[in-house]
Design an enzyme around this catalytic site. Structure first.
Site, PDB file in Angstrom:
ATOM      1  N   LYS A 172       0.806  -1.210   0.000  1.00  0.00           N
ATOM      2  CA  LYS A 172       0.000   0.000   0.000  1.00  0.00           C
ATOM      3  C   LYS A 172       0.849   1.274   0.000  1.00  0.00           C
ATOM      4  O   LYS A 172       0.382   2.339  -0.391  1.00  0.00           O
ATOM      5  CB  LYS A 172      -0.890   0.029   1.262  1.00  0.00           C
ATOM      6  CG  LYS A 172      -1.876  -1.083   1.355  1.00  0.00           C
ATOM      7  CD  LYS A 172      -2.564  -0.987   2.745  1.00  0.00           C
ATOM      8  CE  LYS A 172      -3.404  -2.212   2.979  1.00  0.00           C
ATOM      9  NZ  LYS A 172      -3.892  -2.234   4.391  1.00  0.00           N
ATOM     10  N   GLU A 213       8.063   2.889  -5.289  1.00  0.00           N
ATOM     11  CA  GLU A 213       8.032   2.389  -3.908  1.00  0.00           C
ATOM     12  C   GLU A 213       8.051   3.566  -2.939  1.00  0.00           C
ATOM     13  O   GLU A 213       8.548   4.643  -3.277  1.00  0.00           O
ATOM     14  CB  GLU A 213       9.241   1.447  -3.723  1.00  0.00           C
ATOM     15  CG  GLU A 213       9.459   0.842  -2.377  1.00  0.00           C
ATOM     16  CD  GLU A 213       8.332  -0.026  -1.833  1.00  0.00           C
ATOM     17  OE1 GLU A 213       7.185   0.440  -1.817  1.00  0.00           O
ATOM     18  OE2 GLU A 213       8.624  -1.146  -1.380  1.00  0.00           O
ATOM     19  N   ASP A 214       7.520   3.346  -1.754  1.00  0.00           N
ATOM     20  CA  ASP A 214       7.534   4.422  -0.747  1.00  0.00           C
ATOM     21  C   ASP A 214       8.926   4.581  -0.136  1.00  0.00           C
ATOM     22  O   ASP A 214       9.451   5.672  -0.038  1.00  0.00           O
ATOM     23  CB  ASP A 214       6.473   4.195   0.342  1.00  0.00           C
ATOM     24  CG  ASP A 214       6.565   2.830   1.034  1.00  0.00           C
ATOM     25  OD1 ASP A 214       7.364   1.968   0.602  1.00  0.00           O
ATOM     26  OD2 ASP A 214       5.833   2.611   2.018  1.00  0.00           O
ATOM     27  N   ASP A 235      14.368   0.146   2.152  1.00  0.00           N
ATOM     28  CA  ASP A 235      14.912  -0.036   3.501  1.00  0.00           C
ATOM     29  C   ASP A 235      15.976  -1.134   3.444  1.00  0.00           C
ATOM     30  O   ASP A 235      17.103  -0.875   3.028  1.00  0.00           O
ATOM     31  CB  ASP A 235      13.735  -0.372   4.415  1.00  0.00           C
ATOM     32  CG  ASP A 235      14.104  -0.444   5.877  1.00  0.00           C
ATOM     33  OD1 ASP A 235      15.068   0.208   6.281  1.00  0.00           O
ATOM     34  OD2 ASP A 235      13.412  -1.163   6.634  1.00  0.00           O
ATOM     35  N   LYS A 250      16.648   4.604   2.716  1.00  0.00           N
ATOM     36  CA  LYS A 250      17.238   4.484   4.059  1.00  0.00           C
ATOM     37  C   LYS A 250      18.439   3.550   3.933  1.00  0.00           C
ATOM     38  O   LYS A 250      18.375   2.381   4.302  1.00  0.00           O
ATOM     39  CB  LYS A 250      16.182   3.871   4.978  1.00  0.00           C
ATOM     40  CG  LYS A 250      16.182   4.354   6.405  1.00  0.00           C
ATOM     41  CD  LYS A 250      15.381   3.406   7.261  1.00  0.00           C
ATOM     42  CE  LYS A 250      13.981   3.852   7.548  1.00  0.00           C
ATOM     43  NZ  LYS A 250      13.258   2.894   8.432  1.00  0.00           N
ATOM     44  N   PHE A 276      12.185   5.539  12.122  1.00  0.00           N
ATOM     45  CA  PHE A 276      10.925   5.014  11.589  1.00  0.00           C
ATOM     46  C   PHE A 276      10.059   6.153  11.070  1.00  0.00           C
ATOM     47  O   PHE A 276       9.698   7.080  11.785  1.00  0.00           O
ATOM     48  CB  PHE A 276      10.167   4.183  12.630  1.00  0.00           C
ATOM     49  CG  PHE A 276       9.173   3.301  11.952  1.00  0.00           C
ATOM     50  CD1 PHE A 276       9.563   2.082  11.420  1.00  0.00           C
ATOM     51  CD2 PHE A 276       7.866   3.720  11.767  1.00  0.00           C
ATOM     52  CE1 PHE A 276       8.657   1.287  10.725  1.00  0.00           C
ATOM     53  CE2 PHE A 276       6.953   2.930  11.071  1.00  0.00           C
ATOM     54  CZ  PHE A 276       7.355   1.709  10.559  1.00  0.00           C
ATOM     55  N   ARG A 283      -1.057   6.727   7.290  1.00  0.00           N
ATOM     56  CA  ARG A 283      -0.778   6.822   5.851  1.00  0.00           C
ATOM     57  C   ARG A 283      -1.284   8.130   5.258  1.00  0.00           C
ATOM     58  O   ARG A 283      -0.769   8.602   4.250  1.00  0.00           O
ATOM     59  CB  ARG A 283      -1.445   5.656   5.103  1.00  0.00           C
ATOM     60  CG  ARG A 283      -0.843   4.301   5.404  1.00  0.00           C
ATOM     61  CD  ARG A 283      -1.385   3.282   4.415  1.00  0.00           C
ATOM     62  NE  ARG A 283      -1.160   1.902   4.832  1.00  0.00           N
ATOM     63  CZ  ARG A 283      -0.047   1.224   4.645  1.00  0.00           C
ATOM     64  NH1 ARG A 283       0.982   1.787   4.046  1.00  0.00           N
ATOM     65  NH2 ARG A 283       0.042  -0.028   5.042  1.00  0.00           N
TER      66      ARG A 283
HETATM   67  P1  IMP Z   1      12.468  -3.388   2.524  1.00  0.00           P
HETATM   68  O1  IMP Z   1      13.042  -3.671   3.895  1.00  0.00           O
HETATM   69  O2  IMP Z   1      13.388  -2.532   1.701  1.00  0.00           O
HETATM   70  O3  IMP Z   1      12.067  -4.652   1.842  1.00  0.00           O
HETATM   71  O4  IMP Z   1      11.161  -2.518   2.777  1.00  0.00           O
HETATM   72  C1  IMP Z   1       9.913  -3.098   2.780  1.00  0.00           C
HETATM   73  C2  IMP Z   1       8.807  -2.200   3.203  1.00  0.00           C
HETATM   74  O5  IMP Z   1       8.955  -1.931   4.582  1.00  0.00           O
HETATM   75  C3  IMP Z   1       8.691  -0.845   2.553  1.00  0.00           C
HETATM   76  O6  IMP Z   1       8.053  -0.902   1.319  1.00  0.00           O
HETATM   77  C4  IMP Z   1       7.826  -0.141   3.559  1.00  0.00           C
HETATM   78  O7  IMP Z   1       6.460  -0.430   3.302  1.00  0.00           O
HETATM   79  C5  IMP Z   1       8.252  -0.761   4.871  1.00  0.00           C
HETATM   80  N1  IMP Z   1       9.125   0.164   5.610  1.00  0.00           N
HETATM   81  C6  IMP Z   1      10.464   0.160   5.671  1.00  0.00           C
HETATM   82  N2  IMP Z   1      10.915   1.178   6.444  1.00  0.00           N
HETATM   83  C7  IMP Z   1       9.803   1.832   6.861  1.00  0.00           C
HETATM   84  C8  IMP Z   1       9.593   3.011   7.682  1.00  0.00           C
HETATM   85  O8  IMP Z   1      10.517   3.673   8.186  1.00  0.00           O
HETATM   86  N3  IMP Z   1       8.283   3.361   7.858  1.00  0.00           N
HETATM   87  C9  IMP Z   1       7.239   2.685   7.332  1.00  0.00           C
HETATM   88  N4  IMP Z   1       7.389   1.614   6.563  1.00  0.00           N
HETATM   89  C10 IMP Z   1       8.663   1.189   6.331  1.00  0.00           C
HETATM   90 MG    MG Z   2       4.556  -0.933   4.364  1.00  0.00          MG
END
Ligand code: IMP
Ligand code: MG
Length: 184
Positions: free
Chosen positions: A48, A104-105, A108, A136, A157, A170
């Site tokens: 989302k 992507e938002d 991470d 990040k 966060f 959101r």
């Molecule tokens: P990944 O760890 O790069 O696979 O990130 C997966 C998902 O974790 C992202 O698409 C976000 O939805 C969520 N996410 C990672 N860091 C944050 C944060 O600081 N706040 C909110 N959601 C996060």
């Molecule tokens: Mg998420």
């Protein structure tokens, strides 16, 4: 920084305000317009988290394009395995010969995008690139870089403008840092 919102929860500190967000989205929109001019483009949002950024971004792109979404969730975050992504809703479009821009938002650990990019590549597109609003890098666990990045953020966060904590926040019109007391 702008603080005159009626909805300003005291659980977050504003990191990037609405005006700064819109300015960045317009900049990215211009860059992407040049990048994809004359190309058959599918903009693929990961739900989302990307829904707010995506809706602003496509309106900042002066191009003919298709909009698609995937709903994905990651689990087993403590493993290094590349198979720990669940596709809850897939896109139906044929990607053969298309240019795909994944939106992507936040990037991470990188596990989500690393896996999704591989899955999309197997479907025969002409190109696959990644645009993330936030990066990040401190928490990266995979070898992945986004092609287009809005803002690089510290290891905190983040909530708002699509990003959640336990499905809340959101709809905040800004990017905030969730106060650690809320989730500790
Ligand atoms: P990944 O760890 O790069 O696979 O990130 C997966 C998902 O974790 C992202 O698409 C976000 O939805 C969520 N996410 C990672 N860091 C944050 C944060 O600081 N706040 C909110 N959601 C996060
Ligand atoms: Mg998420």
């Amino acid at each position: 920084m702008e603080t005159n919102f009626t909805m300003h929860p005291d659980c977050a500190e504003i990191l990037i305000g609405p005006e700064e967000l819109q300015k960045k989205v317009k900049e990215l929109g211009k860059i992407l317009t040049e990048e994809y001019r004359g190309k058959d483009l599918i903009v693929l949002g990961l739900l989302k988290g990307s829904f707010v950024f995506m809706s602003d971004l496509v309106r900042a792109m002066d191009l003919d394009l298709d909009v698609e979404f995937m709903v994905v969730s990651s689990y087993g975050a403590s493993t290094q395995s590349s198979g720990n992504i669940k596709i809850n809703l897939d896109l139906k479009a044929d990607l053969t010969g298309k240019h795909v821009l994944i939106v992507e938002d936040i990037l991470d650990t990188g596990r989500t995008l690393y896996n999704i990019r591989d899955i999309i590549r197997l479907r025969g597109p002409e190109s696959v690139k990644i645009c993330t609003l936030l990066d990040k890098p401190a928490r990266r666990k995979t070898d992945i870089k986004a092609d287009f990045v809005g803002f690089t953020v510290e290891d905190k966060f983040i909530i708002g403008y699509g990003l959640d904590y336990a499905e809340k926040y959101r709809n905040l019109p800004y990017i905030g840092v969730l106060r650690p007391e809320i989730y500790q």
